[in-house]
Design an enzyme around this catalytic site. Structure first.
Site, PDB file in Angstrom:
ATOM      1  N   ASP A  33       0.825  -1.209   0.000  1.00 52.21           N
ATOM      2  CA  ASP A  33       0.000   0.000   0.000  1.00 52.21           C
ATOM      3  C   ASP A  33       0.860   1.261   0.000  1.00 52.21           C
ATOM      4  OD1 ASP A  33      -2.030  -1.743   0.127  1.00 52.21           O
ATOM      5  OD2 ASP A  33      -2.867  -1.048   2.037  1.00 52.21           O
ATOM      6  N   ALA A  34       1.966   1.220   0.778  1.00 50.89           N
ATOM      7  CA  ALA A  34       2.784   2.427   0.914  1.00 50.89           C
ATOM      8  C   ALA A  34       3.396   2.801  -0.440  1.00 50.89           C
ATOM      9  CB  ALA A  34       3.881   2.201   1.950  1.00 50.89           C
ATOM     10  N   TYR A  36       2.064   2.069  -3.374  1.00 52.54           N
ATOM     11  CA  TYR A  36       0.933   2.579  -4.153  1.00 52.54           C
ATOM     12  C   TYR A  36       0.695   4.052  -3.803  1.00 52.54           C
ATOM     13  CZ  TYR A  36      -3.901   3.398  -5.521  1.00 52.54           C
ATOM     14  OH  TYR A  36      -5.034   3.934  -6.050  1.00 52.54           O
ATOM     15  N   ASP A  37       0.691   4.335  -2.501  1.00 52.53           N
ATOM     16  CA  ASP A  37       0.457   5.709  -2.062  1.00 52.53           C
ATOM     17  C   ASP A  37       1.484   6.655  -2.680  1.00 52.53           C
ATOM     18  OD1 ASP A  37      -1.736   4.991  -0.556  1.00 52.53           O
ATOM     19  OD2 ASP A  37      -0.638   4.844   1.331  1.00 52.53           O
ATOM     20  N   LEU A  83     -10.579   8.822   1.214  1.00 56.74           N
ATOM     21  CA  LEU A  83     -10.042   9.789   2.169  1.00 56.74           C
ATOM     22  C   LEU A  83      -8.680  10.264   1.702  1.00 56.74           C
ATOM     23  CD1 LEU A  83     -10.740   7.998   5.577  1.00 56.74           C
ATOM     24  CD2 LEU A  83     -11.863  10.050   4.719  1.00 56.74           C
ATOM     25  N   GLU A 116     -10.940   8.005  14.810  1.00 58.22           N
ATOM     26  CA  GLU A 116     -11.385   6.609  14.784  1.00 58.22           C
ATOM     27  C   GLU A 116     -10.312   5.727  14.158  1.00 58.22           C
ATOM     28  OE1 GLU A 116     -14.961   6.887  12.435  1.00 58.22           O
ATOM     29  OE2 GLU A 116     -15.657   8.620  13.600  1.00 58.22           O
ATOM     30  N   GLU A 178     -17.342  -0.895   7.921  1.00 55.81           N
ATOM     31  CA  GLU A 178     -16.275  -1.735   7.409  1.00 55.81           C
ATOM     32  C   GLU A 178     -16.484  -3.177   7.849  1.00 55.81           C
ATOM     33  OE1 GLU A 178     -14.067   0.267   5.850  1.00 55.81           O
ATOM     34  OE2 GLU A 178     -12.236  -0.913   5.617  1.00 55.81           O
ATOM     35  N   LYS A 300     -12.006  13.065  11.826  1.00 54.14           N
ATOM     36  CA  LYS A 300     -13.109  13.769  11.180  1.00 54.14           C
ATOM     37  C   LYS A 300     -13.492  14.974  12.022  1.00 54.14           C
ATOM     38  CE  LYS A 300     -14.805   9.196   9.855  1.00 54.14           C
ATOM     39  NZ  LYS A 300     -15.805   8.147  10.054  1.00 54.14           N
ATOM     40  N   CYS A 421      21.632 -17.432 -16.663  1.00 56.48           N
ATOM     41  CA  CYS A 421      20.244 -17.640 -16.260  1.00 56.48           C
ATOM     42  C   CYS A 421      20.126 -18.945 -15.476  1.00 56.48           C
ATOM     43  CB  CYS A 421      19.352 -17.680 -17.502  1.00 56.48           C
ATOM     44  SG  CYS A 421      17.681 -18.255 -17.152  1.00 56.48           S
TER      45      CYS A 421
END
Ligand code: IVH
Length: 703
Positions: A33-34, A36-37, A83, A116, A178, A300, A421
């Site tokens: 994820d990091a 991707y971010d 978000l 949260e 969720e 929030k 190889c």
């Protein structure tokens, strides 16, 4: 604007769309994820530096990925937004600054927030009509999601009916939250899988997503899924319409709890930005002692009146921000560095590690990317190394631990990239100015296996039962050299190989045959053209309709297609002009492989996608449970073989079970249950016979 900026933006968009699809549609992310971010951050920066690059359909402006088509599509009455992220405390403060700029009367010292935990699960929209659950839908691309009502109805945390004490309710009330899997349940489930010799799940989020995507809700029902409510979406009519939602986020959580929904016990109403930051620190510390996985904290602005003044961008509200935790790290021993050969011939070094538990799963191998990365990190066999699992997906070796206990007194010499190889022995080549090393031998067996396995994979031609191991076997036996050879395979050839029976051989040939009618978009993915993933392939296939038209198109025409761009266009044009590729495509075409996209101009009317294999429905209405490994079948293949003959194959034995098939390494609980209920068991070696006849082989109750 420099041309590189435009090219890089195009490339980033293609990459992000590709990874969106892997994550949201296929539940099979390939990068942490990091990472991707970071792609999104880079694209956003480019778009802000060069505003002419911005466009409303850029992945920086949209949410998730469009529905997979597996379930009915539902349009959200109020879009489900994403978000914005803050990766450190400064970025949280910067968000505070933006709040004040948008609403100058807002005082950052006294304004209340709801902080949260950002639980790592699957966002869900639940619609209640007159208090009854009528629909559960995933987020999808934020505009439309997938209808997974029967599956979600099996989740005990999700009330089928709203609690009387929380009423009166609006006629239509949409609750959002969720679906997640607690870590302990996830681990227990994986232990059961391991004990039964079955496939392990990657992490709690992926397991939850996979469980929701089941076609058979009885399978979902067996998975330990939970739900937390955190928002109200759409509200309409009825006596409760004026009371819903409450005036602040913290009151909404209380309101949802009264209505019968579980709400995170770790959500807090905090006053002022300093308290928000303190709460984020607290949760980051507590992260591993929580019963569920969180990857951050959602903050929030509490008052809904302020939400209206702050508004939203096209993808995310301005009144909320996700504080993302830094990736997780652990140390372990690096046993060895090896090189694997991909389908393009790229030689990727990877580390074999002493297994270490990091971020919710056990890691035994980690990529080292390329030669330079190994040199930069200076990791060597025998080192104690730091392993990071960002986003809990792909583990990465950060570098060696320099001193302290466990660090070798004398390190082994620097690791050298192999010159040959490991698969075919031919020299490995690294071109000047490039970071990757390649095996350029077109005949390299490893590449061949990877290319064919890719061709057959789920996102490509989706040939059931043709995984990497099977391909390895077929290539090893000299039966296939490239995807076109698959269509020549005959049952008689396969039955001579190990782990093939007449039925499994027949199934494979039938599955390969069925793949002939896959749409052009899947064929384009299957060819393994660089940068061409499912999204790009669909865009091209829809725009041109036939492979002939794609081949005839100029690079500029390809690039002009919505969702394609320069990078994909160049790659496509190059691929389609290479003689060897033209040859394979010609042979595929002669084998009867469809080269048209159904439903587009220029294709035959009534063209259909994949047609189901015409197998005798020997198991119509019968439930057959499998435990352990049936020779010649993976878990999925065995289940698929049952389902494609009209049967059902849930994960547990009940009194309705027709038979329990017992393979190698069976699970104790299933055999015990079958014994108790008097369900006949069938030895795995009789599985093919069972499929063929639909009857219990031999005498009843035979083991
Ligand atoms: S509020 C418009 N609250 O994070 C605000 N989201 O990247 C929408 N999530 O899709 C979401 N915990 O899947 C919210 N307490 C929480 C959350 C939460 C987890 C997830 C959710 C959402 C994603 C946003």
């Amino acid at each position: 604007m420099p041309a590189e900026a435009r090219a890089r933006a195009e490339e980033l968009r293609a990459l992000i769309l590709h990874h969106n699809e892997l994550y949201h549609v296929l539940d099979a992310p390939e990068i942490p994820d990091a990472e991707y971010d970071l792609l999104v951050v880079e694209l956003r920066r480019l778009e802000s530096d060069f505003p002419e690059l911005a466009s409303p359909d850029s992945p920086t402006q949209t949410v998730g990925a469009a529905p997979s088509g597996l379930f009915r599509e539902v349009r959200h009455r109020v879009p489900m937004m994403s978000l914005d992220n803050a990766f450190d405390e400064d970025e949280l403060r910067a968000w505070g600054g933006r709040l004040v700029r948008a609403v100058p009367t807002l005082d950052l010292e006294t304004v209340p927030f709801s902080s949260e935990p950002k639980v790592d699960g699957v966002a869900m929209s639940l619609t209640y009509e007159r208090g009854r659950l009528v629909q559960a839908a995933t987020r999808g691309d934020g505009v439309s999601g997938e209808d997974v009502t029967p599956n979600v109805a099996t989740v005990k945390d999700v009330p089928g009916e709203l609690a009387r004490r929380g009423g009166p309710y609006p006629d239509v009330l949409e609750v959002r939250g969720e679906i997640y899997m607690p870590v302990a349940d996830f681990e227990a489930m994986n232990k059961r899988q391991a004990d039964a010799g079955e496939r392990l799940f990657v992490n709690p989020r992926n397991s939850a997503a996979g469980a929701l995507r089941q076609k058979d809700p009885s399978i979902t029902a067996q998975r330990p899924l939970h739900f937390w409510a955190y928002a109200v979406g759409f509200v309409d009519g009825g006596p409760g319409a004026s009371a819903w939602p409450a005036a602040s986020q913290s009151e909404i959580l209380a309101q949802l709890e009264r209505a019968g929904f579980p709400v995170s016990p770790d959500a807090r109403r905090v006053v002022g930005m300093a308290a928000v930051i303190a709460r984020c620190r607290e949760l980051a510390e507590a992260r591993h002692s929580l019963a569920y996985e969180i990857d951050g904290v959602v903050n929030k602005v509490d008052e809904l009146a302020l939400h209206d003044s702050l508004g939203a961008t096209s993808r995310a509200p301005r009144w909320a921000i996700a504080f993302k935790f830094p990736p997780e790290e652990r140390t372990t021993r690096l046993v060895d560095i090896m090189v694997s050969i991909g389908r393009t011939g790229r030689a990727t070094p990877f580390a074999r590690l002493e297994p270490v538990f990091v971020g919710g799963s056990t890691v035994g191998v980690a990529t080292l990317h390329n030669e330079d990365q190994v040199a930069i990190k200076d990791v060597r066999p025998g080192d104690l190394v730091i392993v990071r699992k960002a986003g809990d997906v792909i583990p990465e070796v950060v570098g060696p631990v320099k001193e302290g206990p466990g660090v070798p007194a004398r390190r082994k010499p620097k690791w050298k990239f192999p010159t040959a190889c490991p698969s075919c022995g031919q020299p490995l080549v690294r071109l000047p100015g490039e970071s990757d090393t390649y095996c350029t031998n077109i005949d390299c067996p490893a590449q061949r296996v990877q290319r064919i396995a890719h061709y057959a994979s789920r996102a490509a031609m989706d040939i059931e039962g043709l995984g990497e191991e099977r391909v390895l076997q077929l290539v090893g036996a000299g039966l296939v050299d490239d995807p076109a050879d698959l269509y020549e395979l005959a049952v008689e050839q396969l039955v001579r190989l190990e782990r093939f029976g007449t039925v499994s051989a027949g199934n494979l040939v039938a599955a390969i045959d069925a793949s002939r009618s896959q749409p052009l978009s899947r064929l384009l993915v299957a060819l393994g053209i660089r940068h061409v993933g499912p999204t790009g392939a669909r865009a091209v296939a829809r725009a041109f309709g036939t492979l002939d038209a794609v081949v005839a198109a100029s690079q500029a025409e390809l690039a002009a297609v919505d969702g394609v761009g320069e990078v994909i266009a160049a790659s496509l044009a190059e691929f389609l002009s290479a003689d060897s590729n033209v040859g394979v495509i010609e042979r595929l075409r002669r084998s009867g492989v469809n080269t048209e996209e159904p439903g587009t101009a220029g294709t035959m009317a009534g063209g259909e996608g994949a047609v189901a294999t015409a197998l005798a429905k020997t198991l119509e209405g019968k439930t057959v449970v499998v435990t352990g490994t049936v020779p010649g079948y993976t878990r999925e293949e065995a289940e698929e073989a049952i389902v494609s003959r009209g049967g059902k194959s849930p994960g547990s034995v009940s009194k309705r079970t027709f038979a329990l098939v017992v393979g190698d390494g069976p699970g104790a609980s299933k055999t015990k249950k079958a014994d108790e209920l008097g369900i006949p068991t069938v030895d795995g070696s009789f599985f093919d016979a069972l499929l063929e006849t639909g009857e219990l082989p031999g005498s009843p109750g035979q083991r």
